[in-house]
Design a protein around this motif. Sequence first.
Motif, short mmCIF file in Angstrom:
data_model
loop_
_atom_site.label_atom_id
_atom_site.label_comp_id
_atom_site.label_asym_id
_atom_site.label_seq_id
_atom_site.Cartn_x
_atom_site.Cartn_y
_atom_site.Cartn_z
N ALA A 105 0.83 -1.21 0.00
CA ALA A 105 0.00 0.00 0.00
C ALA A 105 0.86 1.25 0.00
O ALA A 105 0.51 2.25 -0.64
CB ALA A 105 -0.94 -0.01 1.21
N LEU A 106 1.97 1.22 0.70
CA LEU A 106 2.88 2.37 0.71
C LEU A 106 3.40 2.67 -0.70
O LEU A 106 3.68 3.82 -1.04
CB LEU A 106 4.06 2.11 1.65
CG LEU A 106 3.75 2.16 3.15
CD1 LEU A 106 4.93 1.63 3.96
CD2 LEU A 106 3.40 3.58 3.59
N ALA A 107 3.50 1.61 -1.51
CA ALA A 107 3.97 1.77 -2.88
C ALA A 107 2.82 2.00 -3.86
O ALA A 107 3.06 2.16 -5.06
CB ALA A 107 4.75 0.52 -3.30
N GLY A 108 1.59 2.01 -3.34
CA GLY A 108 0.43 2.17 -4.21
C GLY A 108 0.15 0.92 -5.03
O GLY A 108 -0.42 1.01 -6.13
N LEU A 109 0.50 -0.25 -4.48
CA LEU A 109 0.37 -1.50 -5.21
C LEU A 109 -0.49 -2.49 -4.43
O LEU A 109 -0.92 -2.22 -3.30
CB LEU A 109 1.76 -2.11 -5.46
CG LEU A 109 2.76 -1.21 -6.20
CD1 LEU A 109 4.14 -1.85 -6.23
CD2 LEU A 109 2.27 -0.92 -7.62
N THR A 110 -0.75 -3.64 -5.04
CA THR A 110 -1.55 -4.69 -4.41
C THR A 110 -0.85 -6.05 -4.60
O THR A 110 0.19 -6.14 -5.28
CB THR A 110 -2.95 -4.77 -5.03
OG1 THR A 110 -2.83 -5.26 -6.38
CG2 THR A 110 -3.64 -3.41 -5.02
N GLU A 111 -1.45 -7.07 -4.02
CA GLU A 111 -0.90 -8.42 -4.15
C GLU A 111 -0.73 -8.82 -5.62
O GLU A 111 0.18 -9.59 -5.95
CB GLU A 111 -1.82 -9.42 -3.44
CG GLU A 111 -1.34 -10.86 -3.50
CD GLU A 111 -2.29 -11.83 -2.82
OE1 GLU A 111 -2.05 -13.05 -2.93
OE2 GLU A 111 -3.26 -11.38 -2.18
N ALA A 112 -1.57 -8.30 -6.50
CA ALA A 112 -1.49 -8.66 -7.91
C ALA A 112 -0.17 -8.24 -8.55
O ALA A 112 0.22 -8.77 -9.60
CB ALA A 112 -2.65 -8.04 -8.67
#
Length: 338
Positions: A105-112
Amino acid sequence: MNSNTLVDAPVIREPLHAPVAHLVRAGVVEGIHYGSVVVLGADGRVEFQLGDIEAAFYPRSALKPVQAVAMVRAGLPLDGELLSLAAASHSGEERHLDGTRRILALAGLTEADLRNTPDLPYGPAVRDAWVREGRPASRLAQNCSGKHAAMLYTCELNGWSRHDYLDPAHPLQRAVAEIVEDITDQRIAQVTVDGCGAPLFSVSLHGLARAVARIASSPPGTPEACVADAMRDHAEMASGADRDVAALMRAVPGLLAKDGFEGVEVAALPDGRAVAVKIADGANRARIPVTAAALARAGVDPELLTAFAGEPLLGGGQPVGSVRAVRALDRLPLESAA
């Protein structure tokens, strides 16, 4: 370190391992585990060795603290439990999954966005519960997901591409390779792919011991010290609640320790004393008693290590022996292995 001062890469050969642990049942040596052990003093000199400490080998996950140092040097701003998770081979507990999500989330990303290999949780109890609940293998549950999330975050911070972050030619992995050589003081012998899909670098057991010694003894505020402090302060985040490596760090004040698949263990103290262990057959039952014996050789109070001296062998449900380090290495109380 200037690359011109690095020693040559270790030789790729069949390691000349030696007996490092005996499986003793009622006084009879029933089995022998071969491997290699190195103990470094605070001055970096080899104080004890068994087997082959200079042959090329793969540290597996015992290299994760070095990878974490490389990411911190590249600007990764994590600290505390999340930095510990970045260096973890975690058990797949909810705190590990939540922590990985927080890094993403800190990177603006998800598990995908993760590219590690999907797997079930590494911790046996967690894995059993996962299977009972009918949950499938996932990238989040795989024990290296914290490291991969941190790799993605490092890429985002540096403007590096994400889809190919596991390619050895990627800027991230080139940076990691540079730090591996810098912190082990030797050139990499071989590059392959680890079980999680990340590049894996081959060094020597001696080089790995130098690396963990440097991480554990670096001055406050350095990337090395940040990683060491995070892992020591949050040992369960770097492993799991019931893991032997966390118990070892809790038992020995100031100890930094990390395990790796195929019977690898490293451990170091703040003054630079360090040990590195490789069990040739990859047996976990030999890894911890040999590590404990090596730490006693390094000067750790044996009383702090008695719980790790030898896994008991049962006969009819009763203790009849144990797995213990060989006498050439072992300095722990015999009564600790009933």
